[in-house]
Design an enzyme around this catalytic site. Structure first.
Site, PDB file in Angstrom:
ATOM      1  N   SER A 685      22.862   7.808   6.045  1.00 39.29           N
ATOM      2  CA  SER A 685      24.049   6.867   5.844  1.00 39.29           C
ATOM      3  C   SER A 685      23.487   5.478   4.757  1.00 39.29           C
ATOM      4  O   SER A 685      24.375   4.827   4.324  1.00 39.29           O
ATOM      5  CB  SER A 685      24.525   6.054   6.937  1.00 39.29           C
ATOM      6  OG  SER A 685      23.634   5.362   7.659  1.00 39.29           O
ATOM      7  N   LYS A 728      28.362  -0.760  13.036  1.00 40.25           N
ATOM      8  CA  LYS A 728      27.820  -1.178  11.919  1.00 40.25           C
ATOM      9  C   LYS A 728      28.675  -2.646  11.225  1.00 40.25           C
ATOM     10  O   LYS A 728      28.340  -3.429  10.762  1.00 40.25           O
ATOM     11  CB  LYS A 728      27.811  -0.301  10.776  1.00 40.25           C
ATOM     12  CG  LYS A 728      27.219   0.932  11.123  1.00 40.25           C
ATOM     13  CD  LYS A 728      27.160   2.015   9.773  1.00 40.25           C
ATOM     14  CE  LYS A 728      25.676   3.125  10.138  1.00 40.25           C
ATOM     15  NZ  LYS A 728      26.140   4.258   9.405  1.00 40.25           N
TER      16      LYS A 728
END
Length: 804
Positions: A685, A728
């Site tokens: 990611s 996140k």
């Protein structure tokens, strides 16, 4: 008592070493002579005056000892009789004459000849000597009475002598002493000293014999007591049976309990069979204890007792709301479960798995479920469990065998439908003792757990009505087959507003109770709680927040106690605000990262997912003269390193559009680094973050510090979806970043993001890297004109921009 020593003449006699025996003067001893050297010495003695010197060798295992391996003090003996045996050995009977000390030894034609010196002692009689002789005689009589190896009449007759030297030698020869102890006696030439030493040895040996007799008597009494109890118990049973009394025996009581326990047919048959075996066993046998324990466990497990469920949805909702703030999805799932229970008479038990970072309330939520449904609650910790027997138990063939933890927890619950929490299911291990996660497959399968078999009970037990709740921090360590049997519900980290509400409703109240304070003593203001969250904790849950609240309360409590001790007046309630936190807890442990940040070249902010929640991840890049090498540091895993390579390949393929010469890399080395190098990092990611960092470093365009990003990159610049979006974004919000770039395919996860986060943050969903760079960089990229500059021109341009 006086003794005087008179030396005798030195004698030269054949010398024979002997093994495992010490010959005393006045002692008649038979033994067999077999060694060639010993036979020659014996023959030499028989040819002379029939006297030979015998001395014990140090080590009995040596066949041919040297003079240094033989004691220097031995006994001169007369050979009374010798007989040659058919095998060539000679059987000899000798009588000890006197002890002697070796002066010198020579090897004379295959045998030792020794010069020995004897000593004569003259003893003057007196009352002390008579007392010592009487004491030794009395002690030896006691010793003979206690010993089972000596004839009393023979020994008493042997010690009726007037010579103290002869008395000490006679007694010493008949004591059960070691070779070393007997040799010690032999080496004492003074009769009085020898007699004194014999008296000391007799005291010790008599004490040993008394201890042995005491132990034997105790063991005998215990055996007699057990036999007596068994005999009387059998008598009582027979008398009661003869009188026809109505008192029930233990077996009858067990039989009645088994019949009323509500067992399955298989379990009932097994229990009755075991009861018959127990009835025919002696009560004191080990087998009867094993059978009795087995029956006790069968009766202790709940077979038909159930908790009366509370199926009132409003009550359940009130309980869940009062115990936990937020967690709407989990509360909805529990209420759905209760609704189904209300409609279906015998629904199958549910198996849920709460997955989330530490401190978000997974375990306490299980307790709230039990409270809301009116069920018993039991918890089994699986952290570090690596033995299958912890789940299934041990077979009864093993000593000390017990059922597994599943059956033990069911016994503890006392009902067949408890809420059963399997805590830390992701932290199980496996070794040579088996795989506990495989054993759990049967427990957590609604199609199989109605006939769960524990190795100890060895009968089917119904677990289908148990409400199983598992907890875990991560899923990837749980085997896929086990995951398939559970309904996974994710618990993300809390937002700052949720933490404030949790602290206000639960944590402060709990810590006030634990520290003995009241709201009249201390009051937490909103900015105080907010300060604890922002500057003293960095976590997804609220565990550390609770510790810090407790820390503040303890410091205030100390002030109150100190004031009471000094009789000072404590002013009103202590107000906990931002300034008070610094006074009590010291300077802030965490900085507001956004306050000091500025846009920089070659530095971008990424978003990462960890086991304890989301976290921001800064990525840096710098350029150096070189030959096109890409260096990657920061303890990155294989997947993350491959993402960096893919980002570099994308930048090279798009060099012209970014205003870079196509051969820019020929004279450049690029170093890509992710700080906090001691912490392992991995995952795809960070792809778009690394690509943005490299592009910024090459183009000298700063990256916006108020933007965070996450997404996987392909060689064509496509941005692929990632996981952990909620965690996140919570991390970005926690660190003061209010703008984020995410993959377009993750737009479907937007409903999972808390509404207050969606309202505050500006979210960009992108398909490719061109969109990422337009948002992340301070200004747009300008493609190169034709013809494109060379790599050398590019290096000069970069240096000029940096200087500027």
């Amino acid at each position: 008592m006086l003794t005087s020593k008179e030396k005798s003449d030195t004698k030269r006699l054949p010398m024979m070493p002997i093994r495992d025996v010490v010959i005393f003067p006045y002692m008649m001893t038979p033994f067999v002579v077999g060694r060639e050297s010993s036979v020659r010495a014996l023959e030499e003695a028989m040819a002379g005056g029939k006297q030979i010197f015998l001395a014990t060798q140090h080590d009995a295992s040596i066949d041919e000892p040297s003079p240094n391996e033989i004691y220097t003090i031995g006994t001169v003996v007369n050979i009374v009789q010798s007989l040659k045996l058919p095998d060539g050995n000679i059987k000899v009977l000798v009588e000890g004459v006197e002890r002697a000390k070796v002066v010198s030894v020579t090897d004379d034609e295959g045998f030792f000849r020794a010069a020995v010196r004897t000593f004569n002692y003259k003893i003057e009689p007196g009352p002390q000597l008579e007392a010592l002789v009487g004491r030794v005689t009395t002690l030896f009589e006691q010793y003979v009475k206690l010993s089972q190896n000596l004839n009393y009449e023979t020994m008493i007759a042997a010690i009726r002598v007037d010579d103290p030297g002869k008395l000490s030698d006679t007694v010493g020869a008949n004591l059960q002493l070691t070779i070393e102890e007997k040799q010690e006696l032999l080496e004492i030439f003074d009769p009085i000293d020898r007699l004194t030493r014999v008296a000391e040895m007799l005291d010790i040996e008599i004490e040993k014999l008394n201890v042995d007799r005491t132990i034997q008597g105790r063991v005998k009494r215990q055996m007699e007591k057990a036999q007596k109890e068994y005999y009387l118990n059998e008598k009582i049973k027979a008398i009661q049976k003869e009188l026809g009394r109505g008192e029930k025996s233990e077996i009858d009581e067990l039989k009645k309990r088994i019949e009323t326990a509500g067992m399955t047919k298989d379990a009932l048959d097994k229990a009755m069979t075991e009861l018959k075996r127990l009835e025919n066993m002696p009560p004191m046998s080990a087998e009867s204890t094993v059978s009795r324990n087995y029956l006790d466990w069968l009766l202790a497990v709940p077979w038909k007792k159930k908790s009366k469920e509370i199926r009132d949805l409003k009550f359940a909702e009130q309980v869940l709301e009062s115990d936990h703030y937020g967690l709407e999805k989990i509360k909805d799932r529990i209420l759905e479960f209760l609704a189904v229970r209300r409609l279906v008479k015998n629904p199958k038990g549910s198996i849920l798995c709460f997955v989330g970072p530490p401190g978000v309330g997974k375990t306490s939520l299980g307790m709230s479920v039990a409270k809301a449904t009116g069920r018993k609650f039991v918890r089994m910790s699986l952290g570090g469990v690596r033995d299958e027997a912890e789940v299934r138990g041990h077979r009864r063939t093993y000593i000390g065998a017990l059922p597994g933890q599943v059956i033990q927890m069911m016994k503890k619950a006392g009902t067949k439908n408890p809420v059963f929490m399997l805590d830390e299911i992701d932290k199980m291990a496996m070794d040579f003792r088996g795989d506990p996660s495989s054993a759990l497959l049967e427990v957590l399968d609604p199609e199989q757990n109605f006939m769960f078999v524990d190795h100890y009970l060895d009968v089917e037990y119904d677990l289908s009505q148990v409400f199983f709740i598992a907890t875990a921090n991560v899923l990837h360590t749980i085997p896929a087959a086990l995951q398939d049997r559970m309904e996974v519900i994710r618990l993300s980290g809390y937002t700052e507003l949720e933490k404030q509400e949790i602290a206000r409703r639960f944590l402060v109240r709990k810590q006030l109770e634990q520290t003995g304070l009241t709201e009249k003593d201390i009051q937490f203001k909103d900015d105080g709680i907010s300060g604890l969250i922002q500057y003293y904790t960095r976590e997804a849950g609220v565990r550390n927040l609770e510790r810090e609240v407790g820390n503040v309360c303890r410091k205030v409590a100390r002030k109150f106690v100190t004031a009471q001790a000094t009789k000072e007046k404590v002013p009103g309630p202590v107000i906990i605000d931002g300034d008070k936190l610094t006074e009590l807890l010291g300077p802030a442990r965490f900085r507001d990262l956004q306050a000091e940040k500025k846009n920089e070249i070659g530095m971008a902010t990424g978003l990462a997912w960890t086991e304890v929640g989301g976290q921001i991840l800064t990525t840096e890049a710098t350029l150096m003269e070189g030959k096109g090498k890409l260096t990657i540091t920061g303890k990155l895993g294989d997947v993350m390193q491959e993402s960096a390579q893919a980002a570099m390949s994308y930048v090279r393929s798009r060099a012209h559009q970014m205003g870079l010469p196509r051969d820019f890399y020929r004279n450049l080395d690029i170093h890509l680094h992710v700080p906090e190098g001691a912490i392992p990092k991995d995952g795809p990611s960070a792809g778009i973050t690394m690509a943005t960092t490299i592009c910024s470093a090459l183009t000298s365009i700063p990256v916006r510090a108020d933007v965070a990003m996450t997404g996987e990159i392909t060689l064509r610049g496509k941005v692929l979806p990632i996981g952990g979006l909620k965690e996140k974004l919570l991390a970005a919000h926690r660190h003061g970043i209010n703008e984020a770039i995410m993959p377009k395919d993750n737009e479907k996860d937007l409903p999972d993001i808390p509404e207050n986060i969606r309202n505050v943050m500006k979210l960009h969903f992108v398909d490719n890297m061109d969109e990422v760079l337009k948002i992340a960089l301070e200004r747009e990229l300008i493609a190169l004109p034709h013809p494109a500059p060379t790599a050398m021109d590019f290096m000069t341009s970069v240096e000029e921009k940096r200087a500027h």
